[in-house]
Design a protein around this motif. Structure first.
Motif, PDB file in Angstrom:
ATOM      1  N   SER A 159       0.840  -1.199   0.000  1.00  0.00           N
ATOM      2  CA  SER A 159       0.000   0.000   0.000  1.00  0.00           C
ATOM      3  C   SER A 159       0.874   1.248   0.000  1.00  0.00           C
ATOM      4  CB  SER A 159      -0.912  -0.004   1.230  1.00  0.00           C
ATOM      5  OG  SER A 159      -1.672   1.182   1.289  1.00  0.00           O
ATOM      6  N   LYS A 160       0.493   2.229  -0.849  1.00  0.00           N
ATOM      7  CA  LYS A 160       1.266   3.460  -0.962  1.00  0.00           C
ATOM      8  C   LYS A 160       0.864   4.443   0.137  1.00  0.00           C
ATOM      9  CE  LYS A 160       2.362   7.128  -4.304  1.00  0.00           C
ATOM     10  NZ  LYS A 160       2.098   7.649  -5.670  1.00  0.00           N
ATOM     11  N   ASN A 161       1.859   5.024   0.814  1.00  0.00           N
ATOM     12  CA  ASN A 161       1.608   5.958   1.910  1.00  0.00           C
ATOM     13  C   ASN A 161       2.535   7.170   1.778  1.00  0.00           C
ATOM     14  OD1 ASN A 161      -0.111   4.211   3.986  1.00  0.00           O
ATOM     15  ND2 ASN A 161       1.499   2.897   3.148  1.00  0.00           N
ATOM     16  N   LYS A 162       2.006   8.346   2.225  1.00  0.00           N
ATOM     17  CA  LYS A 162       2.801   9.576   2.273  1.00  0.00           C
ATOM     18  C   LYS A 162       3.120   9.897   3.732  1.00  0.00           C
ATOM     19  CE  LYS A 162       2.905  10.881  -2.112  1.00  0.00           C
ATOM     20  NZ  LYS A 162       4.188  11.034  -2.855  1.00  0.00           N
ATOM     21  N   VAL A 163       4.397  10.096   4.000  1.00  0.00           N
ATOM     22  CA  VAL A 163       4.793  10.521   5.341  1.00  0.00           C
ATOM     23  C   VAL A 163       5.677  11.760   5.192  1.00  0.00           C
ATOM     24  CG1 VAL A 163       4.678   8.202   6.297  1.00  0.00           C
ATOM     25  CG2 VAL A 163       6.840   9.048   5.395  1.00  0.00           C
ATOM     26  N   GLY A 164       5.706  12.583   6.249  1.00  0.00           N
ATOM     27  CA  GLY A 164       6.525  13.794   6.187  1.00  0.00           C
ATOM     28  C   GLY A 164       6.468  14.553   7.492  1.00  0.00           C
ATOM     29  N   THR A 165       6.915  15.831   7.437  1.00  0.00           N
ATOM     30  CA  THR A 165       6.940  16.673   8.635  1.00  0.00           C
ATOM     31  C   THR A 165       5.524  16.866   9.174  1.00  0.00           C
ATOM     32  OG1 THR A 165       8.861  17.850   7.761  1.00  0.00           O
ATOM     33  CG2 THR A 165       7.659  18.903   9.551  1.00  0.00           C
ATOM     34  N   ARG A 166       5.343  16.620  10.477  1.00  0.00           N
ATOM     35  CA  ARG A 166       4.026  16.787  11.130  1.00  0.00           C
ATOM     36  C   ARG A 166       4.127  17.972  12.083  1.00  0.00           C
ATOM     37  NH1 ARG A 166       1.228  11.698  13.481  1.00  0.00           N
ATOM     38  NH2 ARG A 166      -0.636  12.606  12.560  1.00  0.00           N
ATOM     39  N   ILE A 167       3.152  18.884  11.984  1.00  0.00           N
ATOM     40  CA  ILE A 167       3.199  20.146  12.732  1.00  0.00           C
ATOM     41  C   ILE A 167       1.964  20.252  13.616  1.00  0.00           C
ATOM     42  CG2 ILE A 167       3.415  22.648  12.549  1.00  0.00           C
ATOM     43  CD1 ILE A 167       4.389  22.135   9.622  1.00  0.00           C
ATOM     44  N   PHE A 168       2.186  20.654  14.867  1.00  0.00           N
ATOM     45  CA  PHE A 168       1.099  20.833  15.823  1.00  0.00           C
ATOM     46  C   PHE A 168       1.154  22.264  16.366  1.00  0.00           C
ATOM     47  CE2 PHE A 168       1.911  16.351  15.704  1.00  0.00           C
ATOM     48  CZ  PHE A 168       0.665  15.744  15.827  1.00  0.00           C
ATOM     49  N   GLN A 169      -0.008  22.927  16.408  1.00  0.00           N
ATOM     50  CA  GLN A 169      -0.132  24.251  17.024  1.00  0.00           C
ATOM     51  C   GLN A 169      -1.082  24.119  18.202  1.00  0.00           C
ATOM     52  OE1 GLN A 169      -0.524  28.817  15.646  1.00  0.00           O
ATOM     53  NE2 GLN A 169      -2.132  27.543  14.819  1.00  0.00           N
ATOM     54  N   ASN A 170      -0.537  24.387  19.388  1.00  0.00           N
ATOM     55  CA  ASN A 170      -1.313  24.209  20.618  1.00  0.00           C
ATOM     56  C   ASN A 170      -1.942  22.814  20.666  1.00  0.00           C
ATOM     57  OD1 ASN A 170      -0.684  26.866  21.367  1.00  0.00           O
ATOM     58  ND2 ASN A 170      -2.489  27.676  20.316  1.00  0.00           N
ATOM     59  N   ASN A 171      -1.115  21.818  20.355  1.00  0.00           N
ATOM     60  CA  ASN A 171      -1.474  20.393  20.414  1.00  0.00           C
ATOM     61  C   ASN A 171      -2.486  19.963  19.362  1.00  0.00           C
ATOM     62  OD1 ASN A 171       0.185  19.920  22.723  1.00  0.00           O
ATOM     63  ND2 ASN A 171      -1.416  20.818  24.021  1.00  0.00           N
ATOM     64  N   LYS A 172      -2.721  20.779  18.366  1.00  0.00           N
ATOM     65  CA  LYS A 172      -3.649  20.438  17.291  1.00  0.00           C
ATOM     66  C   LYS A 172      -2.871  20.331  15.984  1.00  0.00           C
ATOM     67  CE  LYS A 172      -7.656  22.215  14.741  1.00  0.00           C
ATOM     68  NZ  LYS A 172      -8.573  23.366  14.572  1.00  0.00           N
ATOM     69  N   LEU A 173      -3.079  19.211  15.250  1.00  0.00           N
ATOM     70  CA  LEU A 173      -2.388  18.997  13.981  1.00  0.00           C
ATOM     71  C   LEU A 173      -2.850  20.051  12.971  1.00  0.00           C
ATOM     72  CD1 LEU A 173      -0.448  17.103  12.402  1.00  0.00           C
ATOM     73  CD2 LEU A 173      -2.495  15.839  11.659  1.00  0.00           C
ATOM     74  N   VAL A 174      -1.897  20.749  12.333  1.00  0.00           N
ATOM     75  CA  VAL A 174      -2.231  21.813  11.390  1.00  0.00           C
ATOM     76  C   VAL A 174      -1.422  21.624  10.114  1.00  0.00           C
ATOM     77  CG1 VAL A 174      -2.845  23.499  13.174  1.00  0.00           C
ATOM     78  CG2 VAL A 174      -0.471  23.327  12.411  1.00  0.00           C
ATOM     79  N   ASN A 175      -1.880  22.315   9.049  1.00  0.00           N
ATOM     80  CA  ASN A 175      -1.129  22.292   7.795  1.00  0.00           C
ATOM     81  C   ASN A 175      -0.300  23.563   7.670  1.00  0.00           C
ATOM     82  OD1 ASN A 175      -2.978  24.279   6.981  1.00  0.00           O
ATOM     83  ND2 ASN A 175      -4.375  22.744   6.138  1.00  0.00           N
ATOM     84  N   LEU A 176       0.470  23.653   6.588  1.00  0.00           N
ATOM     85  CA  LEU A 176       1.425  24.742   6.449  1.00  0.00           C
ATOM     86  C   LEU A 176       0.787  26.103   6.260  1.00  0.00           C
ATOM     87  CD1 LEU A 176       4.146  23.022   4.233  1.00  0.00           C
ATOM     88  CD2 LEU A 176       4.364  23.701   6.624  1.00  0.00           C
ATOM     89  N   ASP A 177      -0.416  26.158   5.708  1.00  0.00           N
ATOM     90  CA  ASP A 177      -1.039  27.462   5.463  1.00  0.00           C
ATOM     91  C   ASP A 177      -1.959  27.897   6.602  1.00  0.00           C
ATOM     92  OD1 ASP A 177      -3.077  25.688   5.064  1.00  0.00           O
ATOM     93  OD2 ASP A 177      -3.424  26.184   2.958  1.00  0.00           O
ATOM     94  N   GLU A 178      -1.884  27.230   7.717  1.00  0.00           N
ATOM     95  CA  GLU A 178      -2.655  27.634   8.897  1.00  0.00           C
ATOM     96  C   GLU A 178      -2.064  28.931   9.465  1.00  0.00           C
ATOM     97  OE1 GLU A 178      -5.708  26.850  11.847  1.00  0.00           O
ATOM     98  OE2 GLU A 178      -5.201  25.746  10.020  1.00  0.00           O
ATOM     99  N   SER A 179      -2.931  29.862   9.928  1.00  0.00           N
ATOM    100  CA  SER A 179      -2.469  31.115  10.524  1.00  0.00           C
ATOM    101  C   SER A 179      -1.857  30.855  11.895  1.00  0.00           C
ATOM    102  CB  SER A 179      -3.627  32.106  10.666  1.00  0.00           C
ATOM    103  OG  SER A 179      -4.114  32.479   9.403  1.00  0.00           O
ATOM    104  N   VAL A 180      -0.793  31.611  12.198  1.00  0.00           N
ATOM    105  CA  VAL A 180      -0.129  31.477  13.496  1.00  0.00           C
ATOM    106  C   VAL A 180      -0.888  32.298  14.531  1.00  0.00           C
ATOM    107  CG1 VAL A 180       1.994  31.878  14.795  1.00  0.00           C
ATOM    108  CG2 VAL A 180       2.106  31.112  12.414  1.00  0.00           C
ATOM    109  N   SER A 181      -1.209  31.692  15.664  1.00  0.00           N
ATOM    110  CA  SER A 181      -1.861  32.398  16.761  1.00  0.00           C
ATOM    111  C   SER A 181      -0.804  33.028  17.651  1.00  0.00           C
ATOM    112  CB  SER A 181      -2.721  31.433  17.582  1.00  0.00           C
ATOM    113  OG  SER A 181      -3.690  30.797  16.776  1.00  0.00           O
ATOM    114  N   ASP A 182      -1.077  34.264  18.140  1.00  0.00           N
ATOM    115  CA  ASP A 182      -0.122  34.919  19.031  1.00  0.00           C
ATOM    116  C   ASP A 182       0.025  34.104  20.307  1.00  0.00           C
ATOM    117  OD1 ASP A 182       1.632  36.903  19.898  1.00  0.00           O
ATOM    118  OD2 ASP A 182       0.048  37.992  20.937  1.00  0.00           O
ATOM    119  N   GLY A 183       1.267  33.866  20.708  1.00  0.00           N
ATOM    120  CA  GLY A 183       1.527  33.098  21.911  1.00  0.00           C
ATOM    121  C   GLY A 183       1.432  31.596  21.722  1.00  0.00           C
ATOM    122  N   ALA A 184       1.343  31.144  20.462  1.00  0.00           N
ATOM    123  CA  ALA A 184       1.151  29.713  20.196  1.00  0.00           C
ATOM    124  C   ALA A 184       2.393  28.906  20.551  1.00  0.00           C
ATOM    125  CB  ALA A 184       0.803  29.500  18.728  1.00  0.00           C
TER     126      ALA A 184
END
Length: 732
Positions: free
Chosen positions: A524-549
């Protein structure tokens, strides 16, 4: 009226003094003078309360002077009472965007901000005072009156500067980040000016020049040789004592003490039971007459001695001297080099000596100035004490000397006419302050920045700086320090505030950390890569940054990390567990894992480097524990299969006795770290088979048993081999 003669009016609380003064080659000459006392209490503490009544007295003075001089008076010079001035000590600080050299615009903004804050403080004080004067029922019902008293900003004196918490002489050109200033700002209620203009207009006169009484008095009282000294000028009038401080040839501060000649008059009136007018005459003649005869309110004639009167007013003199001294020290910090008294109250016997004690200045440095002390002046003003003639003469002299640089001017700010009253030539900054332009509009604050932690490292995204304000005077770009003249047109375009910072997740993570791999797992084909969390929530690269995050990210680099991401399991699930133990005196170890991973059919370590397009097979192990039985099999112990009473049975070909940590255990015991294992073995026999299957043979049973092995009768010690046929019969 000719250009050579100046008409000056001193509109005081008790009297109005008018004088016509002309300049001569070596000084000035009093052409004519006129004095009128108010018939009613039309003025209190220098403020006009009844415009009509005051205008009547001014008209009488004007008429008398016109009759004496034969001139038609059309213009007049006047002065606002110093007692109406309000002073506010104010601190302010500004933090620059970074540590840098202080420029002129920075310094001006700091000082204007402090002045603006002083205005607000003064407004708050006035509103508080007004509300305190309301009745209890009004306050209880919440009917608080907000009175917006409008003020002219007159001038200010800097008491001290600080840069990065260190006191410093002058900020311009210094390098730092946090600027501080403490200054004394002076304000004059506009109603004082408005009421003066109303009186002057009602008697068909035009204001030629407007100044402040302390400035006028200083102009004529302070000798030119002393103009650079630090002096205090005290005008003790009827209702108040007005104070002006001079430094370096300019007036640097003002204050007013609400104690003066009236308190002394009232004390004389109450002490000796005489009416107020008689008490005022007694006070005025105190220095001239040793014995005074008066009539009490009961009609009794009494004789008062000077010593008796002075003793009666001593408490008031004490209070007056102390109040003046405290006021001078408040605005000047230290005793001045000298003090000059003017005004009728300054002649009160004993005041000078008491004041010297209070302010800690030798009496010889305290002077009382009179008309007689002015050598460059011809003529007299009759009908008033000579100390009271200094202010009207000062108004006239100030007008003659400053005709080319008016103190009171009118300018236009963004289409609105603004009146400016300043101690020196007004600047653009003064005009903007009078027009109530917010100082923050000059250099708007930058937009709010964003801060966030990225894998515990603090990251900052600054806001936009914004744009500077634009200031034009008569269509020409200028700065805050540009001087303005009467009739100038000022255009102010506020600066644009900076926009608040905005950022996406991709802006805070280096490109080198943003990785992606293709992994084939069990086909089975799978994509893996850098995983990013903002305030413990998984987000993508175009998510806005929250102040104090709090932002965290992980980059897969090994087979283990890739499998954890694909199977959504903790990386620890794919760990190899190493267990070390001792077997029969030898240190040994085993490696356990929950999964078996292969690449191209061969097992691969979980810590192997992850590469793109890798193909893997994974299988979950059904058994993850390691027992004594597993260990013995690993050591070469084999199972054999034979038949027991016709049934197939598989057991080890050797019988073991095992102790772990000195205690006997079964073969299914799971080995743990640091176990101490001792094992003893023997060849499998018929007795061993019975032991393995937990079949106990009693002595009685042994006698009845018949054991057959491959058709032959044997005993319990017979050895068992693979495929043997073992049968047990019981004899009856």
């Amino acid at each position: 009226m000719t250009d050579e003669i100046t008409f000056a009016l001193d509109i005081g609380t008790r009297t109005i003094v008018g004088v016509l003064l002309e300049r001569k080659e070596n000084g000035y000459r009093i052409v004519n003078s006129a004095v009128r006392e108010h018939q009613t209490r039309a003025m209190l503490d220098g403020q006009i309360h009844n415009v009509g009544k005051v205008a009547e007295s001014v008209q009488a003075v004007k008429n008398e002077l016109e009759e004496k001089s034969g001139l038609k008076l059309t213009k007049v010079a006047i002065a606002a009472a110093g007692r109406a001035l309000k002073t506010v000590t104010q601190h302010y600080e500004i933090e620059l965007d970074k540590s840098r050299y202080i420029e002129e615009e920075d310094l001006k903004k700091l000082e204007l901000s402090a002045i603006k804050k002083a205005q607000l403080s003064l407004q708050k004080i006035e509103n508080s005072t007004t509300n305190n004067g309301q009745s209890d029922s009004q306050l209880e019902s919440g009917l608080r009156t907000k009175i917006n008293i409008d003020y002219h900003f007159v001038g200010y004196t800097v008491r001290k500067y600080k840069l990065d918490s260190m006191e410093i002489g002058y900020l311009l050109g210094q390098r730092g980040k946090v600027m501080e200033v403490e200054l004394v700002a002076t304000f004059l209620p506009r109603i004082v000016i408005d009421s003066l203009f109303s009186v002057i207009n009602s008697v068909e006169l035009e204001v030629e020049h407007l100044t402040l009484e302390p400035i006028a008095a200083a102009q004529i009282v302070i000798p030119e040789a002393m103009s650079n000294f630090n002096l205090a000028l005290v005008d003790i009038g009827a209702g108040t004592s007005d104070i002006a401080i001079t430094k370096s040839g300019a007036i640097s501060g003002y204050d007013m003490v609400p104690i003066a000649g009236d308190e002394i008059t009232e004390t004389i009136s109450e002490k000796f039971l005489i009416d107020y007018n008689q008490a005022e005459k007694v006070k005025c003649n105190l220095t001239a007459e040793d014995i005074t005869e008066v009539k009490t309110i009961l009609g009794e004639k009494i004789t008062l001695k000077q010593a008796e009167i002075i003793a009666a007013v001593e408490p008031q003199l004490e209070m007056l001297a102390e109040s003046i001294a405290e006021s001078i020290l408040k605005i000047n910090s230290t005793p001045p080099q000298a003090v000059i008294f003017i005004g009728g109250g300054s002649l009160t016997p004993g005041l000078k000596e008491k004041f010297a004690e209070k302010i800690d200045i030798i009496a010889s440095r305290i002077g009382i100035r009179k008309r007689e002390d002015l050598n460059n002046l011809e003529g007299e003003i009759t009908g008033v004490n000579t100390t009271q003639t200094l202010t009207p003469l000062g108004i006239a002299v100030t007008t003659i000397e400053t005709k080319s640089k008016a103190v009171f001017i009118e300018v236009e700010v963004n289409g609105t006419m603004i009146n400016l009253l300043t101690l020196s030539k007004p600047t653009v900054g003064d005009a903007l302050l009078a027009a109530e332009i917010e100082v923050d509009q000059l250099t708007p604050r930058p937009g709010m920045g964003i801060t966030a932690t990225v894998n515990d490292e603090l990251k900052t995204v600054p806001g936009e700086m914004g744009s500077q304000a634009k200031i034009l005077v008569n269509d020409q770009p200028v700065g805050l320090e540009e001087l303005v003249d009467n009739g100038d047109q000022i255009t102010f375009q506020p600066g644009r505030p900076g926009r608040n910072a905005a950022a996406e997740i991709r802006d805070l993570i280096p490109d080198s950390e943003l990785k992606e791999y293709t992994v084939y797992l069990n086909g089975s084909k799978n994509k893996v890569g850098t995983r990013i969390f903002q305030n413990n929530k998984l987000v993508n690269l175009d998510e806005s940054v929250s102040d104090g995050a709090e932002i965290t990210y992980t980059v897969p680099e090994t087979i283990r990390e890739a499998l954890a991401q694909i199977m959504d399991l903790p990386a620890a699930s794919f760990a190899n567990q190493t267990i070390k133990f001792n077997f029969n005196g030898q240190q040994e170890e085993i490696v356990l894992s929950n999964y078996l991973v292969k690449k191209a059919g061969q097992p691969i370590d979980f810590d192997s480097e992850l590469v793109d397009n890798i193909e893997l097979e994974i299988k979950e192990k059904s058994k993850t524990a390691f027992t004594i039985r597993d260990l013995l099999q690993k050591k070469g112990n084999q199972n054999i299969t034979f038949y027991f009473n016709g049934s197939e049975l598989t057991i080890p070909d050797q019988i073991w006795e095992v102790e772990v940590n000195t205690e006997q255990v079964e073969l299914d015991y799971q080995i743990k770290a640091d176990d101490q294992i001792q094992a003893f073995s023997r060849t499998l026999t018929v007795a061993g088979v019975f032991n393995y299957i937990n079949y106990n043979i009693s002595d009685n049973l042994k006698e009845k048993m018949k054991i057959m092995l491959n058709g032959k009768e044997v005993n319990l010690a017979a050895k068992i081999k693979a495929n043997d046929k073992l049968k047990v019969k019981l004899n009856g």
